[in-house]
Design a protein around this motif. Structure first.
Motif, PDB file in Angstrom:
ATOM      1  N   TRP A 142       0.830  -1.212   0.000  1.00 44.97           N
ATOM      2  CA  TRP A 142       0.000   0.000   0.000  1.00 44.97           C
ATOM      3  C   TRP A 142       0.862   1.259   0.000  1.00 44.97           C
ATOM      4  O   TRP A 142       1.682   1.460   0.888  1.00 44.97           O
ATOM      5  CB  TRP A 142      -0.916  -0.001   1.217  1.00 44.97           C
ATOM      6  N   ASP A 143       0.690   2.104  -1.002  1.00 43.35           N
ATOM      7  CA  ASP A 143       1.372   3.398  -1.064  1.00 43.35           C
ATOM      8  C   ASP A 143       0.515   4.397  -0.294  1.00 43.35           C
ATOM      9  O   ASP A 143      -0.589   4.740  -0.744  1.00 43.35           O
ATOM     10  CB  ASP A 143       1.536   3.831  -2.515  1.00 43.35           C
TER      11      ASP A 143
ATOM     12  N   ASP B 162       7.800   8.640  -3.942  1.00 46.53           N
ATOM     13  CA  ASP B 162       8.290   8.563  -2.569  1.00 46.53           C
ATOM     14  C   ASP B 162       9.101   7.273  -2.435  1.00 46.53           C
ATOM     15  O   ASP B 162       8.699   6.227  -2.935  1.00 46.53           O
ATOM     16  CB  ASP B 162       7.134   8.544  -1.567  1.00 46.53           C
ATOM     17  N   ARG B 163      10.233   7.351  -1.750  1.00 51.96           N
ATOM     18  CA  ARG B 163      11.120   6.200  -1.600  1.00 51.96           C
ATOM     19  C   ARG B 163      10.952   5.588  -0.210  1.00 51.96           C
ATOM     20  O   ARG B 163      11.073   6.290   0.787  1.00 51.96           O
ATOM     21  CB  ARG B 163      12.573   6.621  -1.821  1.00 51.96           C
ATOM     22  N   PHE B 164      10.667   4.276  -0.178  1.00 58.14           N
ATOM     23  CA  PHE B 164      10.450   3.557   1.067  1.00 58.14           C
ATOM     24  C   PHE B 164      11.557   2.531   1.275  1.00 58.14           C
ATOM     25  O   PHE B 164      11.868   1.748   0.378  1.00 58.14           O
ATOM     26  CB  PHE B 164       9.090   2.845   1.056  1.00 58.14           C
TER      27      PHE B 164
ATOM     28  N   ARG C  16      10.388   2.848   6.372  1.00 63.40           N
ATOM     29  CA  ARG C  16      10.444   4.308   6.552  1.00 63.40           C
ATOM     30  C   ARG C  16      10.541   4.991   5.193  1.00 63.40           C
ATOM     31  O   ARG C  16      11.259   4.554   4.308  1.00 63.40           O
ATOM     32  CB  ARG C  16      11.667   4.643   7.402  1.00 63.40           C
ATOM     33  N   CYS C  17       9.815   6.089   5.045  1.00 59.94           N
ATOM     34  CA  CYS C  17       9.894   6.875   3.817  1.00 59.94           C
ATOM     35  C   CYS C  17      11.130   7.773   3.904  1.00 59.94           C
ATOM     36  O   CYS C  17      11.309   8.503   4.886  1.00 59.94           O
ATOM     37  CB  CYS C  17       8.638   7.720   3.624  1.00 59.94           C
ATOM     38  N   LEU C  18      11.966   7.735   2.895  1.00 62.39           N
ATOM     39  CA  LEU C  18      13.193   8.526   2.874  1.00 62.39           C
ATOM     40  C   LEU C  18      12.934   9.977   2.497  1.00 62.39           C
ATOM     41  O   LEU C  18      13.819  10.815   2.653  1.00 62.39           O
ATOM     42  CB  LEU C  18      14.200   7.914   1.898  1.00 62.39           C
ATOM     43  N   ASP C  19      11.728  10.272   2.009  1.00 60.78           N
ATOM     44  CA  ASP C  19      11.411  11.610   1.515  1.00 60.78           C
ATOM     45  C   ASP C  19      10.418  12.376   2.371  1.00 60.78           C
ATOM     46  O   ASP C  19      10.338  13.597   2.276  1.00 60.78           O
ATOM     47  CB  ASP C  19      10.862  11.513   0.079  1.00 60.78           C
TER      48      ASP C  19
END
Length: 111
Positions: free
Chosen positions: A48-49, A78-80, A86-89
């Motif tokens: 799920w995004d 978005d980078r996970f 964890r989202c890097l962005d």
């Protein structure tokens, strides 16, 4: 509160494509995205995004930033982290990560 977690066999190792994602369902109908990152390692996150509000992360592009393996969402990029979720962005975004192992060529997820 006790949570019962069990290893679930999801697929065969040959079903995975290195540096690419595969979508699967856990026994509880939760969609996951499995990524083969090396010959004997797979990493799994929720599919799920949270920004795009769709089950699409398995279609994302796998990358590496300073040793952090991630998938970039195909929707808003978005980078996970494939290790932590964890989202890097965006610190407000996160997805569940799952412990994953390959045993006798079977991909198993702890869920």
């Amino acid at each position: 509160m006790t949570t019962n977690k069990n290893w679930q066999t999801i697929c065969h190792k040959n079903d995975l494509v290195k540096h690419s994602g595969v979508c699967a369902l856990l026994d509880n109908e939760q969609q996951i995205a499995i990524f083969q990152t090396s010959e004997d390692q797979a990493l799994t996150i929720n599919n799920w995004d949270p920004a795009g509000k769709a089950n699409v992360l398995y279609r994302g592009i796998v990358g590496d930033e300073n040793g952090e393996i991630y998938v970039a969402s195909p929707l808003y990029k978005d980078r996970f982290s494939l290790k932590t979720g964890r989202c890097l962005d965006d610190d407000a975004l996160t997805v569940t990560s799952y412990e994953t192992r390959i045993v006798d060529n079977s991909v198993q997820v702890l869920a």
